[in-house]
Motif scaffolding. Structure first.
Motif, PDB file in Angstrom:
ATOM      1  N   THR A 191       0.726  -1.114  -0.227  1.00 55.68           N
ATOM      2  CA  THR A 191      -0.048  -0.012  -0.113  1.00 55.68           C
ATOM      3  C   THR A 191       0.999   1.401   0.129  1.00 55.68           C
ATOM      4  N   ALA A 226       1.830   4.587   0.943  1.00 53.03           N
ATOM      5  CA  ALA A 226       1.516   5.553   2.161  1.00 53.03           C
ATOM      6  C   ALA A 226       2.050   6.887   1.870  1.00 53.03           C
ATOM      7  N   SER A 240      -2.607  -0.893  -9.593  1.00 51.76           N
ATOM      8  CA  SER A 240      -3.691  -1.220  -8.963  1.00 51.76           C
ATOM      9  C   SER A 240      -4.668  -1.326  -9.960  1.00 51.76           C
ATOM     10  N   LEU A 274      -3.509   3.710  -2.121  1.00 47.43           N
ATOM     11  CA  LEU A 274      -3.918   2.648  -2.779  1.00 47.43           C
ATOM     12  C   LEU A 274      -3.080   1.508  -2.625  1.00 47.43           C
ATOM     13  N   SER A 275      -3.690   0.232  -2.672  1.00 45.77           N
ATOM     14  CA  SER A 275      -3.115  -1.127  -2.436  1.00 45.77           C
ATOM     15  C   SER A 275      -2.730  -1.750  -3.883  1.00 45.77           C
TER      16      SER A 275
END
Length: 311
Positions: free
Chosen positions: A134, A136, A158, A187-188
């Motif tokens: 993710t 960050a 993603s 977003l992951s």
């Protein structure tokens, strides 16, 4: 009188013994002559049979070597080209794969002796180093096992966004990555390396022709496998975007990764230590998908083909 008779008897016995001995020696000599005659008659057949068995053994070993080498070639192509498509949810039509003839060499390979009878491929190895994460912050630090240096490309995928980036700092196994798109923060997805290469055939270090790889921008060329003499590459295309292969492209040029579903690879190879090279070679021919005729001699040479599935 009796003495004379005794002497005559002794002489007769001695004469009989000498005659028996001569006949025995003659019989033995005759047997030896018969044995020598039989050996002289059957020895050529025996030698020929042994030689034939040795040739058959060498031929069987050569074909086993062929299968082993072909498996190694297929494994090399698979390891080099199985990651030519990025691990993203949506296809980017701007990403390209290039297939060209060895008669048309790019500037990056101008110092190399590229085989004119073979194709070369330019593409990106996506994800030789890959990790789920993710985002960050941007830039961010991440621990990766693969080797990298400042300026190496990376990409974050993603299902909602995509961003290219690059390595800006190194510290042990830790890499600092700067992404171009700040909208991916929070977003992951998947972070993966992007390493552009040219793959082609060129003279090997130990003689013969070998399979090579040269980095797209900078870096040393690497010999991957010696003994591959000819190579043709054909993209398998999904022209109508229905998920199935519609076309085997025999032309040269740039191909959108959005359409590429795989590669059809044809190659000719030669065994380095051919055990049957003193035997009878059979001239063979192979018709390539591009319409070329490849001539080779078995069992020391052979051809193979393989499909590299990309999606």
């Amino acid at each position: 009188m009796a003495s004379d008779m005794s002497r005559k008897s002794t002489y007769l016995i001695r004469g009989f013994n000498c005659g028996s001995k001569s006949r025995a020696q003659g019989s033995l000599l005759m047997e030896l002559l018969v044995v020598c005659l039989l050996i002289s008659l059957f020895l050529p057949f025996l030698v020929s049979t042994i030689s034939h068995l040795q040739d058959r053994h060498l031929l069987a070993q050569t074909y086993q070597d062929q299968r082993t080498f072909k498996a190694a070639i297929d494994a090399h192509f698979q390891s080099q080209w199985s990651r030519l498509i990025p691990a993203n949810c949506t296809d980017d039509a701007s990403l390209l794969l290039t297939v060209q003839s060895g008669t048309s060499v790019p500037n990056r390979l101008s110092s190399r002796v590229v085989s004119a009878d073979s194709d070369w491929l330019k593409g990106v190895d996506y994800g030789s180093c890959r990790i789920g994460m993710t985002v960050a912050s941007n830039p961010f630090d991440v621990t990766l096992d693969c080797h990298s240096k400042n300026g190496d490309r990376a990409a974050f995928f993603s299902c909602d966004a995509y961003s290219t980036g690059q390595v800006t700092a190194l510290s042990g196994s830790k890499r600092t990555i700067q992404l171009d798109n700040v909208n991916v923060i929070g977003l992951s997805g998947m972070l993966e390396s992007e390493d552009g290469f040219y793959w082609y055939l060129s003279p090997g270090k130990n003689g013969g022709t070998a399979f090579w790889r040269t980095p797209e921008e900078s870096g040393n060329s690497l010999e991957l496998l010696n003994g591959i003499e000819r190579l043709s590459i054909f993209p398998l295309l999904d022209s109508d975007d229905n998920g199935s292969v519609d076309t085997l492209a025999t032309s040269y040029g740039d191909f959108s990764l959005k359409q590429v579903r795989g590669l059809w690879v044809e190659y000719q190879y030669r065994l380095d230590d051919c055990k049957s090279e003193r035997g009878i070679e059979l001239n063979q021919s192979y018709e390539s998908m591009r319409g070329d005729t490849w001539h080779y001699s078995t069992p020391c040479q052979s051809v193979g083909n393989q499909i590299i599935s990309l999606k």
